[in-house]
Scaffold this motif. Structure first.
Motif, PDB file in Angstrom:
ATOM      1  N   LYS A  77       0.826  -1.211   0.000  1.00 54.13           N
ATOM      2  CA  LYS A  77       0.000   0.000   0.000  1.00 54.13           C
ATOM      3  C   LYS A  77       0.867   1.271   0.000  1.00 54.13           C
ATOM      4  O   LYS A  77       0.660   2.172  -0.809  1.00 54.13           O
ATOM      5  CB  LYS A  77      -0.946  -0.005   1.224  1.00 54.13           C
ATOM      6  CG  LYS A  77      -1.873  -1.222   1.273  1.00 54.13           C
ATOM      7  CD  LYS A  77      -2.802  -1.214   2.467  1.00 54.13           C
ATOM      8  CE  LYS A  77      -2.138  -1.379   3.829  1.00 54.13           C
ATOM      9  NZ  LYS A  77      -1.392  -2.653   3.983  1.00 54.13           N
ATOM     10  N   THR A  78       1.812   1.329   0.925  1.00 52.23           N
ATOM     11  CA  THR A  78       2.648   2.530   1.010  1.00 52.23           C
ATOM     12  C   THR A  78       3.538   2.666  -0.228  1.00 52.23           C
ATOM     13  O   THR A  78       3.778   3.782  -0.716  1.00 52.23           O
ATOM     14  CB  THR A  78       3.479   2.509   2.313  1.00 52.23           C
ATOM     15  OG1 THR A  78       2.574   2.432   3.417  1.00 52.23           O
ATOM     16  CG2 THR A  78       4.321   3.764   2.463  1.00 52.23           C
ATOM     17  N   THR A  79       3.983   1.542  -0.770  1.00 46.32           N
ATOM     18  CA  THR A  79       4.762   1.572  -2.013  1.00 46.32           C
ATOM     19  C   THR A  79       3.932   2.197  -3.135  1.00 46.32           C
ATOM     20  O   THR A  79       4.423   3.010  -3.928  1.00 46.32           O
ATOM     21  CB  THR A  79       5.206   0.134  -2.388  1.00 46.32           C
ATOM     22  OG1 THR A  79       5.940  -0.403  -1.290  1.00 46.32           O
ATOM     23  CG2 THR A  79       6.036   0.106  -3.647  1.00 46.32           C
ATOM     24  N   VAL A 120       6.322   8.115   3.577  1.00 44.02           N
ATOM     25  CA  VAL A 120       6.587   7.101   4.592  1.00 44.02           C
ATOM     26  C   VAL A 120       5.244   6.746   5.197  1.00 44.02           C
ATOM     27  O   VAL A 120       4.297   7.501   5.099  1.00 44.02           O
ATOM     28  CB  VAL A 120       7.528   7.607   5.706  1.00 44.02           C
ATOM     29  CG1 VAL A 120       8.942   7.752   5.185  1.00 44.02           C
ATOM     30  CG2 VAL A 120       7.034   8.912   6.293  1.00 44.02           C
ATOM     31  N   SER A 121       5.206   5.579   5.807  1.00 41.63           N
ATOM     32  CA  SER A 121       3.964   5.174   6.422  1.00 41.63           C
ATOM     33  C   SER A 121       3.654   6.122   7.579  1.00 41.63           C
ATOM     34  O   SER A 121       4.463   6.277   8.480  1.00 41.63           O
ATOM     35  CB  SER A 121       4.107   3.748   6.921  1.00 41.63           C
ATOM     36  OG  SER A 121       2.833   3.273   7.181  1.00 41.63           O
ATOM     37  N   PRO A 122       2.529   6.813   7.538  1.00 45.28           N
ATOM     38  CA  PRO A 122       2.236   7.770   8.611  1.00 45.28           C
ATOM     39  C   PRO A 122       1.684   7.090   9.858  1.00 45.28           C
ATOM     40  O   PRO A 122       0.803   7.613  10.514  1.00 45.28           O
ATOM     41  CB  PRO A 122       1.216   8.706   7.966  1.00 45.28           C
ATOM     42  CG  PRO A 122       0.596   7.937   6.877  1.00 45.28           C
ATOM     43  CD  PRO A 122       1.504   6.795   6.506  1.00 45.28           C
ATOM     44  N   PHE A 131      -3.289   8.967   4.799  1.00 48.76           N
ATOM     45  CA  PHE A 131      -3.650   8.493   6.138  1.00 48.76           C
ATOM     46  C   PHE A 131      -3.259   7.025   6.304  1.00 48.76           C
ATOM     47  O   PHE A 131      -3.324   6.243   5.357  1.00 48.76           O
ATOM     48  CB  PHE A 131      -5.174   8.537   6.337  1.00 48.76           C
ATOM     49  CG  PHE A 131      -5.745   9.917   6.387  1.00 48.76           C
ATOM     50  CD1 PHE A 131      -5.929  10.564   7.589  1.00 48.76           C
ATOM     51  CD2 PHE A 131      -6.125  10.569   5.210  1.00 48.76           C
ATOM     52  CE1 PHE A 131      -6.478  11.829   7.649  1.00 48.76           C
ATOM     53  CE2 PHE A 131      -6.672  11.845   5.258  1.00 48.76           C
ATOM     54  CZ  PHE A 131      -6.843  12.470   6.482  1.00 48.76           C
ATOM     55  N   ASP A 132      -2.883   6.662   7.524  1.00 51.56           N
ATOM     56  CA  ASP A 132      -2.706   5.249   7.875  1.00 51.56           C
ATOM     57  C   ASP A 132      -3.403   5.037   9.211  1.00 51.56           C
ATOM     58  O   ASP A 132      -2.945   5.525  10.246  1.00 51.56           O
ATOM     59  CB  ASP A 132      -1.213   4.910   7.981  1.00 51.56           C
ATOM     60  CG  ASP A 132      -0.997   3.415   8.192  1.00 51.56           C
ATOM     61  OD1 ASP A 132      -1.891   2.758   8.770  1.00 51.56           O
ATOM     62  OD2 ASP A 132       0.054   2.908   7.776  1.00 51.56           O
ATOM     63  N   LEU A 133      -4.513   4.331   9.172  1.00 50.92           N
ATOM     64  CA  LEU A 133      -5.355   4.203  10.375  1.00 50.92           C
ATOM     65  C   LEU A 133      -5.053   2.924  11.162  1.00 50.92           C
ATOM     66  O   LEU A 133      -5.783   2.578  12.088  1.00 50.92           O
ATOM     67  CB  LEU A 133      -6.835   4.230   9.964  1.00 50.92           C
ATOM     68  CG  LEU A 133      -7.242   5.423   9.076  1.00 50.92           C
ATOM     69  CD1 LEU A 133      -8.735   5.376   8.776  1.00 50.92           C
ATOM     70  CD2 LEU A 133      -6.881   6.747   9.737  1.00 50.92           C
ATOM     71  N   ILE A 146      -6.153   6.499   1.884  1.00 47.01           N
ATOM     72  CA  ILE A 146      -6.334   5.988   3.247  1.00 47.01           C
ATOM     73  C   ILE A 146      -5.960   4.507   3.321  1.00 47.01           C
ATOM     74  O   ILE A 146      -6.580   3.667   2.660  1.00 47.01           O
ATOM     75  CB  ILE A 146      -7.790   6.188   3.714  1.00 47.01           C
ATOM     76  CG1 ILE A 146      -8.208   7.654   3.533  1.00 47.01           C
ATOM     77  CG2 ILE A 146      -7.961   5.743   5.167  1.00 47.01           C
ATOM     78  CD1 ILE A 146      -9.652   7.944   3.894  1.00 47.01           C
ATOM     79  N   GLU A 147      -4.914   4.196   4.127  1.00 48.06           N
ATOM     80  CA  GLU A 147      -4.582   2.792   4.420  1.00 48.06           C
ATOM     81  C   GLU A 147      -5.412   2.368   5.628  1.00 48.06           C
ATOM     82  O   GLU A 147      -5.617   3.133   6.544  1.00 48.06           O
ATOM     83  CB  GLU A 147      -3.082   2.657   4.730  1.00 48.06           C
ATOM     84  CG  GLU A 147      -2.206   3.069   3.543  1.00 48.06           C
ATOM     85  CD  GLU A 147      -0.722   2.734   3.752  1.00 48.06           C
ATOM     86  OE1 GLU A 147      -0.410   1.645   4.270  1.00 48.06           O
ATOM     87  OE2 GLU A 147       0.117   3.579   3.379  1.00 48.06           O
ATOM     88  N   TRP A 148      -5.870   1.133   5.648  1.00 44.92           N
ATOM     89  CA  TRP A 148      -6.725   0.570   6.711  1.00 44.92           C
ATOM     90  C   TRP A 148      -8.048   1.338   6.840  1.00 44.92           C
ATOM     91  O   TRP A 148      -8.462   1.713   7.935  1.00 44.92           O
ATOM     92  CB  TRP A 148      -5.969   0.508   8.054  1.00 44.92           C
ATOM     93  CG  TRP A 148      -4.726  -0.312   7.927  1.00 44.92           C
ATOM     94  CD1 TRP A 148      -3.467   0.163   7.649  1.00 44.92           C
ATOM     95  CD2 TRP A 148      -4.605  -1.733   7.987  1.00 44.92           C
ATOM     96  NE1 TRP A 148      -2.591  -0.888   7.542  1.00 44.92           N
ATOM     97  CE2 TRP A 148      -3.254  -2.060   7.749  1.00 44.92           C
ATOM     98  CE3 TRP A 148      -5.525  -2.771   8.230  1.00 44.92           C
ATOM     99  CZ2 TRP A 148      -2.785  -3.382   7.741  1.00 44.92           C
ATOM    100  CZ3 TRP A 148      -5.057  -4.083   8.230  1.00 44.92           C
ATOM    101  CH2 TRP A 148      -3.707  -4.371   7.978  1.00 44.92           C
TER     102      TRP A 148
HETATM  103 MG    MG Z   1       1.678   1.080   4.803  1.00 49.61          MG
END
Ligand code: MG
Ligand code: ADP
Length: 143
Positions: A42-44, A61-63, A80-82, A108-110
């Motif tokens: 996801k972050t990639t 970067v992964s937040p 976002f990374d929840l 938005i991740e997660w």
């Molecule tokens: Mg990630």
């Protein structure tokens, strides 16, 4: 669901390139929900979005600890990374709504952490870990 694109990538560079190409089709106000396990890519993929929108890829970067990062490119990317959020009140305090249908794109991740507040008008992007270097990416347009 309006349409679906399926893509297999064989390296992180290929995932970045796929996201870079996809980013060029996006417009301000678009919302991307990224679903998939840890390490699925996801972050990639967000790095590739940054590349496509001429933001600094190195900034991506992964937040996980700050919960949201903003990358400035042709338009802002709100990332976002929840993952670490569990309590509904923590999620409410993020004001994710303010970044949807905005001047930039929201990624938005997660997203399932948003529960009933999960945006419906979005790209739903699923990442599957096939092997160490192989990922399946499915992009659906939801409305
Ligand atoms: Mg990630
Ligand atoms: N085809 C691929 N696409 C994306 N990442 C890949 C691929 N192959 C290997 N990787 C590696 O998998 C990891 C994905 O991590 P990341 O993008 O942070 O995942 P997530 O955000 O989903 O937890 C990175 O270390 C990346 O280099």
């Amino acid at each position: 669901m309006k349409s679906k694109i399926k893509k297999i990538t064989y390296s992180s560079e290929e995932t970045i390139q796929a996201a870079c190409d996809f980013a060029k089709t996006l417009k301000a106000g678009d919302v991307l929900l990224l679903e998939g396990d840890l390490g699925a890519g996801k972050t990639t993929f967000v790095k590739g979005l940054a590349k496509g929108l001429k933001a600094k890829v190195k900034d991506v970067v992964s937040p996980t600890f700050v919960l949201m990062n903003i990358y400035q490119g042709q338009m802002p990317i709100y990332h976002f990374d929840l993952y670490r959020l569990e309590k509904p009140e923590e999620i409410a305090s993020l004001n994710v709504d303010e970044y949807l249908q905005s001047d930039g794109i929201a990624v938005i991740e997660w997203p399932k952490r948003l529960g009933a507040d999960m945006p419906r008008d979005c790209y739903w992007i699923e990442f599957k870990h096939i092997s160490e270097t192989e990922r399946e990416i499915n992009i659906s347009v939801m409305q």
